[in-house]
Design a protein around this motif. Structure first.
Motif, PDB file in Angstrom:
ATOM      1  N   PHE A   1       0.689  -1.629  -0.098  1.00  0.00           N
ATOM      2  CA  PHE A   1       0.075  -0.235   0.290  1.00  0.00           C
ATOM      3  C   PHE A   1       0.739   1.354   0.380  1.00  0.00           C
ATOM      4  O   PHE A   1       0.595   2.290  -0.679  1.00  0.00           O
ATOM      5  N   HIS A   2       1.793   1.457   0.773  1.00  0.00           N
ATOM      6  CA  HIS A   2       2.450   2.956   1.140  1.00  0.00           C
ATOM      7  C   HIS A   2       3.463   3.385  -0.099  1.00  0.00           C
ATOM      8  O   HIS A   2       3.660   3.922  -0.467  1.00  0.00           O
ATOM      9  N   THR A   3       3.773   1.631  -1.106  1.00  0.00           N
ATOM     10  CA  THR A   3       4.614   2.152  -2.343  1.00  0.00           C
ATOM     11  C   THR A   3       3.656   2.262  -2.851  1.00  0.00           C
ATOM     12  O   THR A   3       3.832   3.250  -4.337  1.00  0.00           O
ATOM     13  N   VAL A   4       3.024   1.985  -3.623  1.00  0.00           N
ATOM     14  CA  VAL A   4       1.666   2.579  -4.475  1.00  0.00           C
ATOM     15  C   VAL A   4       1.123   3.724  -4.505  1.00  0.00           C
ATOM     16  O   VAL A   4       0.952   4.374  -5.347  1.00  0.00           O
ATOM     17  N   LEU A   5       1.009   3.893  -2.883  1.00  0.00           N
ATOM     18  CA  LEU A   5       0.927   5.932  -2.786  1.00  0.00           C
ATOM     19  C   LEU A   5       1.498   6.817  -3.223  1.00  0.00           C
ATOM     20  O   LEU A   5       1.798   7.939  -3.477  1.00  0.00           O
ATOM     21  N   ARG A   6       3.076   6.300  -2.218  1.00  0.00           N
ATOM     22  CA  ARG A   6       3.968   7.373  -2.801  1.00  0.00           C
ATOM     23  C   ARG A   6       4.113   7.410  -3.853  1.00  0.00           C
ATOM     24  O   ARG A   6       5.029   8.475  -4.911  1.00  0.00           O
TER      25      ARG A   6
ATOM     26  N   LEU B   1      -0.733  11.702   5.897  1.00  0.00           N
ATOM     27  CA  LEU B   1      -0.118  11.461   4.465  1.00  0.00           C
ATOM     28  C   LEU B   1       1.025  10.774   4.542  1.00  0.00           C
ATOM     29  O   LEU B   1       0.845   9.933   3.885  1.00  0.00           O
ATOM     30  N   SER B   2       1.771  11.508   5.263  1.00  0.00           N
ATOM     31  CA  SER B   2       3.507  10.816   5.363  1.00  0.00           C
ATOM     32  C   SER B   2       3.663   9.842   5.622  1.00  0.00           C
ATOM     33  O   SER B   2       4.940   8.709   5.932  1.00  0.00           O
ATOM     34  N   ASN B   3       3.066   9.208   7.264  1.00  0.00           N
ATOM     35  CA  ASN B   3       3.199   8.252   7.368  1.00  0.00           C
ATOM     36  C   ASN B   3       1.986   6.946   6.827  1.00  0.00           C
ATOM     37  O   ASN B   3       3.291   5.987   7.017  1.00  0.00           O
ATOM     38  N   TRP B   4       1.463   7.344   6.380  1.00  0.00           N
ATOM     39  CA  TRP B   4       0.585   6.600   5.446  1.00  0.00           C
ATOM     40  C   TRP B   4       1.708   5.764   3.893  1.00  0.00           C
ATOM     41  O   TRP B   4       2.142   4.798   4.031  1.00  0.00           O
ATOM     42  N   GLN B   5       2.574   7.009   4.071  1.00  0.00           N
ATOM     43  CA  GLN B   5       3.487   6.925   1.808  1.00  0.00           C
ATOM     44  C   GLN B   5       4.421   6.166   2.500  1.00  0.00           C
ATOM     45  O   GLN B   5       5.457   5.313   1.500  1.00  0.00           O
ATOM     46  N   ARG B   6       4.737   6.458   3.714  1.00  0.00           N
ATOM     47  CA  ARG B   6       6.023   5.914   4.443  1.00  0.00           C
ATOM     48  C   ARG B   6       6.172   4.619   4.786  1.00  0.00           C
ATOM     49  O   ARG B   6       6.977   3.570   5.676  1.00  0.00           O
TER      50      ARG B   6
END
Length: 285
Positions: A10-15, A44-49
Motif C-alpha cells: 500500500f505505502h509504495t503504491v501511494l508514494r 499522509l506522510s506516515n501512510w506513504q512511508r
C-alpha cells in the motif's frame, strides 16, 4: 508504475502515485480538504512511508477519495489494505460478512460529495417482503438538515451475490446511481427541494433483489436513530426461527441479540436511540 500497482504494498503504491502526479503532500492535503476531508500532512506522510495504515472508517473513506484525486483505478489502494502488514496482521480481518468496507466507501466517493453531507437521519422504517425468489422493501426515512441547502442523500445497499435495484418513492426523485457488480453494491442519490438548518423531511425509496436472503437490516452510523423493521414472509418462504442481530463494524460477525417471535408470517423489531452498527433480523428457513 503499472508493476507497482499490481505488486504493492500500500505505502509504495501511494508514494509512487503521488510522485507520478507531481503532487507534494501539502497540495494533496489541500485537494482532499476541497472535498471535505481533513487529513494532516503528517498522516499522509506516515501512510506513504509505511509507518501507519488507514484503519478507521473515515480514513478508509479518505483512501477512496485519494484514488480519485491521484487518478488511480477504483479499488487500487483499498484492495492493498486487505494484505497483511509485514510482521503483523491485516488491516481488516478476512471473512467479514458482506462487502468490504473499502468497497462501500469507494462507491460513495464516486458522488464527489463532502464527507459530511450536513444531514442527520432521525428515523428509519423498513417494510420487507421475502419470497422464495428474492425480496422487496419500502424504506421510509426522516431526515433533518444541519446546514443550508441540503437537497440530497446517498443510500447504499448490498445484495446477496446479485445487484439489487433502488427506486425513488414518494417525495423524492432518483439522481445518480453507481454500482460495484463485483461486490454486489448499489449506491443511489435521492434528491428533493433544498432544506434549511433544522428543517426535517420525510421521504421513501424502494429496494428489490432477485436472490433469496437470510437476513435483512441496515447500518446506523450515528447515535439517536429510531429503527422500525418488519419482515414479512410470503407463502412458501416461511421460517422456523428468527433473531435480532447486531454487529459493530464491517469486520465483526453478526451477533444474535434476542430471539424474535414469528407472528402470522411476519417478524418485527422497533427500537429508539439505537447504538451505531448494523441492526437487523436473520432467520432460519
Amino acid at each position: 508504475m503499472d508493476d507497482v500497482l499490481t505488486t504493492g504494498p500500500f505505502h509504495t503504491v501511494l508514494r509512487s502515485a503521488i510522485a507520478a502526479r507531481g503532487l507534494g503532500l501539502e497540495r494533496l492535503r489541500d485537494r482532499l480538504a476541497a472535498r471535505g476531508l481533513s487529513i494532516s500532512i503528517s498522516t499522509l506522510s506516515n501512510w506513504q512511508r509505511g509507518v501507519s495504515r488507514p484503519r478507521r472508517p473515515d480514513s478508509l473513506h479518505a483512501v477512496a477519495v485519494l484514488e480519485a484525486v491521484l487518478d488511480l483505478p477504483g479499488g487500487t489502494l483499498g484492495r492493498l489494505l486487505d494484505e497483511p502488514v509485514r510482521g503483523g496482521r491485516s488491516a481488516r480481518p478476512p471473512g467479514a460478512e458482506g462487502a468490504p468496507l473499502w468497497q462501500a466507501l469507494r462507491l460513495r466517493a464516486l458522488f464527489d460529495e463532502p464527507a459530511d453531507d450536513g444531514l442527520d437521519v432521525l428515523a428509519v422504517q423498513e417494510d420487507v417482503t421475502v419470497t422464495r425468489f428474492g425480496s422487496t422493501a419500502t424504506v421510509r426515512l426522516v431526515v433533518r438538515a444541519r446546514r443550508p441547502d441540503v437537497d440530497r442523500h446517498v443510500v447504499l445497499t448490498h445484495g446477496s451475490g446479485a445487484l439489487p435495484e433502488i427506486r425513488a418513492g414518494r417525495d423524492c426523485r432518483l439522481g445518480r446511481v453507481r454500482t460495484d457488480p463485483e461486490a454486489a453494491l448499489v449506491a443511489a442519490e435521492l434528491l428533493w427541494a433544498p432544506l434549511g438548518p433544522g428543517e426535517s423531511f420525510a421521504l421513501e425509496y424502494h429496494l428489490a433483489a432477485d436472490r433469496p436472503e437470510l437476513y435483512h437490516g441496515r447500518w446506523c452510523r450515528r447515535v439517536g436513530q429510531h429503527l422500525d423493521l418488519t419482515v414479512r414472509f410470503a407463502p412458501g418462504a416461511g421460517v422456523d426461527q428468527a433473531y435480532r442481530v447486531w454487529r459493530l463494524d464491517g469486520t465483526s460477525p453478526h451477533k444474535d441479540v434476542t430471539r424474535l417471535r414469528v407472528i402470522d408470517g411476519r417478524v418485527h423489531l422497533a427500537d429508539y436511540d439505537v447504538p451505531p452498527g448494523f441492526h437487523g433480523i436473520r432467520w432460519n428457513p
